[in-house]
Write an enzyme that holds these catalytic residues in place. Sequence first.
Site, PDB file in Angstrom:
ATOM      1  N   ARG A 287     -17.992  56.164 -18.742  1.00 21.72           N
ATOM      2  CA  ARG A 287     -16.892  56.404 -19.670  1.00 21.72           C
ATOM      3  C   ARG A 287     -16.828  55.244 -20.657  1.00 21.72           C
ATOM      4  O   ARG A 287     -16.376  54.150 -20.331  1.00 21.72           O
ATOM      5  CB  ARG A 287     -15.578  56.539 -18.897  1.00 21.72           C
ATOM      6  N   HIS A 291      -9.640  55.840 -20.067  1.00 15.80           N
ATOM      7  CA  HIS A 291      -9.391  57.016 -19.229  1.00 15.80           C
ATOM      8  C   HIS A 291      -8.593  58.051 -20.011  1.00 15.80           C
ATOM      9  O   HIS A 291      -8.939  59.229 -20.049  1.00 15.80           O
ATOM     10  CB  HIS A 291      -8.632  56.594 -17.969  1.00 15.80           C
ATOM     11  N   TYR A 300      -9.646  45.863 -16.814  1.00 10.56           N
ATOM     12  CA  TYR A 300     -10.250  45.991 -15.494  1.00 10.56           C
ATOM     13  C   TYR A 300     -11.777  46.101 -15.496  1.00 10.56           C
ATOM     14  O   TYR A 300     -12.371  46.189 -14.435  1.00 10.56           O
ATOM     15  CB  TYR A 300      -9.653  47.194 -14.749  1.00 10.56           C
TER      16      TYR A 300
END
Length: 395
Positions: A287, A291, A300
Site C-alpha cells: 500500500r 489506509h 508507523y
Amino acid sequence: MSDPRTPETLHDPEFGPDLAEVFGPAQRDGGPELVQLLTPEGERVHHPEFDLDFGAEELRGLLRDMVLTRRIDTEATALQRHGELGIWAQLLGQEAAQIGAGRATRPQDFVFPTYREHGVAWCRGLDPLRLLGLFRGVDHGDWDPAEFNFNLYTIVIGAQTLHATGYAMGMQRDGVVGTGDPDRDAAVLAHFGDGASSQGDVNEAFIFAASYNAPVVFFCQNNQWAISEPIERQSRIPLYQRALGFGFPGIRVDGNDVLATYAVTRAALQRAREGQGPTFVEAYTYRMGAHTTTDDPTRYRLSDDVEHWKLKDPIARLEVYLKRNGLADDDWFADLAAEADALGHTLREGCKALPDPQALAMFDHVYAEEPPELTRQREAYADYLAGFETAGGAA
C-alpha cells in the site's frame, strides 16, 4: 520496550521467535515461491505452471485499466482533501492486483469486494462515479449487484468472505458448477486484505468453503499493513500457506505484476468453476498510500520501505515492457493520458453534482414489504420534518 509497530520488535523476545528470520529480506520481497511473469525492471519471465501468451492489444488494455484506475484513485483522494468526500480508501500501488484479478473473471462469475476494490469495479463495468456516492455519504452504494455481478462494498472487515462462500454454495445447488459449459459454469471471487485474514469471519469462511468444496477463490491483497499493524505481527508464516491447514491450495503471486496476477487468478477461478473447490491467492503487494484519507502512514512505517516499493510500481514495469518491445507508440500513450484527464474531469464535476438524498429515503428498501411498524415510523418522522417547515414559514 520498543514500539511494537517498528522493525526493532522483530528481535524482541516478548514477541516470540526472531521474526527477522521468518520475514528475512527474501521473504519480504515475496520469497522464491512468488509467481512472477514480469519483473520490476519490465523483463518478461516464464513460469512452468502459470505462463500465458499475451497479445499486444491485451497488454495495452491491461495498462490502460491500471492507468485509469490510478486516476480514479488520485481524483477521489483530491476530492476528499477538498471536502467533497467524507473519506476515501486508497489503492495506490495495488492496481495490478485488482486489474489482474478483475480481468480474470467471466461475466457469470460473482465478485464480493471490500471497500477498496475500485479497480475490480472498473473491470466489472461499474461507473466509478457510483463509487463516489458512497464515500460522499449520499447513498449506501446505488448499484444493483445483480446487474454487474459485483456486490456492494463491505465495510465490516472480512464479512464479505462468508457472504461469498454462501453464494458459492448456492451456485453449486443451482447447477452452474462443473457442467463443462464455459458459458454456464461460474465461480465467486472474494476480496480481502492481510488484516482481514486475522478475522474470525474469514477463517470460518475457509472452513465452510473447504467442507462443501465451494467454488470460491479467496483473493487476499497482502499490502503489508493492516492499518498500522505490519504483516509480521499477524502471521509467522506466509499467508498463502495458511490454506493448507484448511485443506485447499494456496498460491502467492507478485501482486505488482498484472500478468502474473491475471494468470494465477484465471487458473484458480477455472479450477473453482470445474468443481475442484476453493483456492487461496495471496497477491503480495504494498500500500503506497494511506489506509484511508484519515490515516497518516508516516507515524508507523519507514520511508525506506516506501522507496523500496516505488521501484516495483505495477504501471511503470508494464509501460517499460511495452515501450521496449515496440508494442505502444508515443501517440498511444498521449491518447491514454488525454483519456485519463477526461476521466478526472468527469469525476470532479460529477461528484459535485451528486444530489443529496431525501430524508425519508432512509425508510426505502429496508424490507421487501414494508411492515406496519416501519410505516408508523416513517409517518412520525415525516411529521417531525414538517414541523421545521411550519416553524420556518411562521418566522
